[in-house]
Motif scaffolding. Structure first.
Motif, PDB file in Angstrom:
ATOM      1  N   LEU A 108     -51.161 -19.862  46.543  1.00 44.67           N
ATOM      2  CA  LEU A 108     -52.589 -19.975  46.841  1.00 44.67           C
ATOM      3  C   LEU A 108     -53.047 -18.729  47.598  1.00 44.67           C
ATOM      4  CD1 LEU A 108     -52.406 -23.671  48.084  1.00 44.67           C
ATOM      5  CD2 LEU A 108     -53.464 -22.934  45.938  1.00 44.67           C
ATOM      6  N   ILE A 114     -59.548 -24.355  49.760  1.00 46.84           N
ATOM      7  CA  ILE A 114     -59.016 -25.067  48.590  1.00 46.84           C
ATOM      8  C   ILE A 114     -60.131 -25.320  47.564  1.00 46.84           C
ATOM      9  CG2 ILE A 114     -57.818 -27.191  47.853  1.00 46.84           C
ATOM     10  CD1 ILE A 114     -56.159 -25.070  49.572  1.00 46.84           C
ATOM     11  N   PRO A 157     -55.330 -22.298  52.941  1.00 51.67           N
ATOM     12  CA  PRO A 157     -53.927 -22.661  52.700  1.00 51.67           C
ATOM     13  C   PRO A 157     -53.075 -22.745  53.971  1.00 51.67           C
ATOM     14  CG  PRO A 157     -54.649 -21.142  51.007  1.00 51.67           C
ATOM     15  CD  PRO A 157     -55.783 -21.271  51.979  1.00 51.67           C
ATOM     16  N   LYS A 165     -49.806 -28.061  50.194  1.00 46.86           N
ATOM     17  CA  LYS A 165     -50.099 -26.884  49.358  1.00 46.86           C
ATOM     18  C   LYS A 165     -49.704 -27.158  47.907  1.00 46.86           C
ATOM     19  CE  LYS A 165     -49.360 -23.015  52.534  1.00 46.86           C
ATOM     20  NZ  LYS A 165     -48.890 -23.587  53.697  1.00 46.86           N
TER      21      LYS A 165
END
Ligand SMILES: Nc1ncnc2c1ncn2[C@@H]1O[C@H](COP(=O)(O)OP(=O)(O)OP(=O)(O)O)[C@@H](O)[C@H]1O
Ligand SMILES: [Mg+2]
Length: 329
Positions: A108, A114, A157, A165
């Protein structure tokens, strides 16, 4: 009723790497990292690929992701050769096949939250308005257990645990709209206590959303827990394959027996003969295009002279179980 078609197939794939030598010093050597790999993957199925370090598990995923072109053989998606795809067909394959990596920390982007990771693929592959986008993102976050979605979606993240994650990355895969997921040791860097949660989530995606998984692992116990079928790889060769129950409960190849003996299972009733390593060598032997005989010969407790010269062809040893071994049946 029509027979169910595989969603993804691997047909006689061989992968050679040329290593060493720079033209001036040393000569180049060819390693055969994969030799004659073939399998079908069906919708809503999990196929485990197990084997020790260096046996070629990640190479198989990297070929599927088109990082490498196979030396021989094909990978087939929707009846088309994955390595020949162009234009819209290639875009469609990139959407429908995704990979989840071992290291949740690197998959990520640390600069974005996110929601951003979910929004990008939703905008790229779908035509949602602003409200639909938001409700889709929240639906996927809920689906992977990142709740409440507003709170978890706004996190970066570094504010998530390793297991969270991996969940966020699976939500991203749902947002992309993938049907075939190559999971390369997705839980091996997680604490034991949260591994099961991620495996259960993948199981849910398989059962409720008909996603198909190629599940790469060192760990035969999690392979049994999560998968329907299994392939045991040794030095780039499929040495045993079939339904996971048959292979794990009644292993026939000496290498599978060794793997299972190394992972005790309290449910197992049958007493296994524990094969002992013959030599000091515990590393996988290097296989080259010129190699002959059985790749497992140097470590095999039941090998005979003939195994040095004769390559073991695949043979059926159960209802749905194959091995490559001249002796065992
Ligand atoms: N790009 C490459 N160039 C040369 N050799 C490679 C390359 N990629 C992989 N190999 C070799 O191919 C073999 C298989 O490697 P691979 O990474 O697929 O193993 P693996 O089963 O995923 O191992 P691990 O469990 O440690 O991740 C190894 O011998 C490796 O050194
Ligand atoms: Mg690997």
């Amino acid at each position: 009723m029509d027979k169910i078609k595989p969603i993804f197939s691997v047909k006689n794939v061989v992968m050679d790497f040329h290593v060493g030598g720079n033209g001036l010093f040393g000569s180049k050597k060819t390693i055969r990292a994969l030799n004659d790999i073939s399998f079908d993957l069906y919708p809503g199925e999990s196929l485990a690929i197990v084997g020790e370090s260096g046996c070629g598990k990640s190479t198989l995923c990297r070929i599927a992701m088109r990082f490498h072109q196979p030396t021989e053989g094909q990978m087939v998606f929707n009846e088309a050769d994955v390595h020949q795809l162009k234009g819209n067909e290639l875009k469609n394959y990139r959407q429908k096949s995704q990979m989840i990596f071992q290291d949740p920390f690197s998959s990520l982007n640390p600069l974005h939250n996110i929601y951003y990771h979910l929004k990008r693929p939703l905008q790229l592959y779908h035509d949602y308005d602003k409200n639909e986008l938001k409700s889709k993102m929240d639906e996927y976050l809920e689906m992977v257990g990142l709740v409440p979605p507003e709170e978890q979606g706004s996190k970066h993240p570094h504010q998530l645990s390793g297991g969270q994650k991996q969940r966020a990355f699976l939500a991203r895969i749902l947002a992309v709209g993938a049907d075939v997921i190559f999971a390369d040791e997705p839980t091996s860097m997680l604490d034991v206590s949260i591994r099961l949660g991620v495996l259960n989530l993948m199981n849910k995606l398989k059962k409720e959303m008909n996603k198909s998984f190629v599940y790469i692992t060192h760990d035969i116990a999690t392979a049994r827990y999560f998968s329907d079928r299994i392939i045991v790889l040794y030095a780039g060769h499929m040495v045993e394959w079939g339904s996971v129950d048959e292979v794990v409960c009644h292993p026939k190849h000496p290498y599978t027996k060794l793997l299972i003996a190394a992972a005790p299972d309290p449910e197992r009733t049958e007493q296994l003969e524990l094969p002992v390593l013959k030599s000091e060598e515990s590393e996988v032997v290097g296989w080259t295009p010129e190699s002959v005989g059985c790749p497992f010969k140097p470590r095999c407790p039941v090998s005979k002279d003939i195994c040095s010269t004769v390559f073991p062809e695949a043979k059926l040893v159960g209802e749905n179980q194959h091995i490559r071994c001249i002796h065992q049946a």
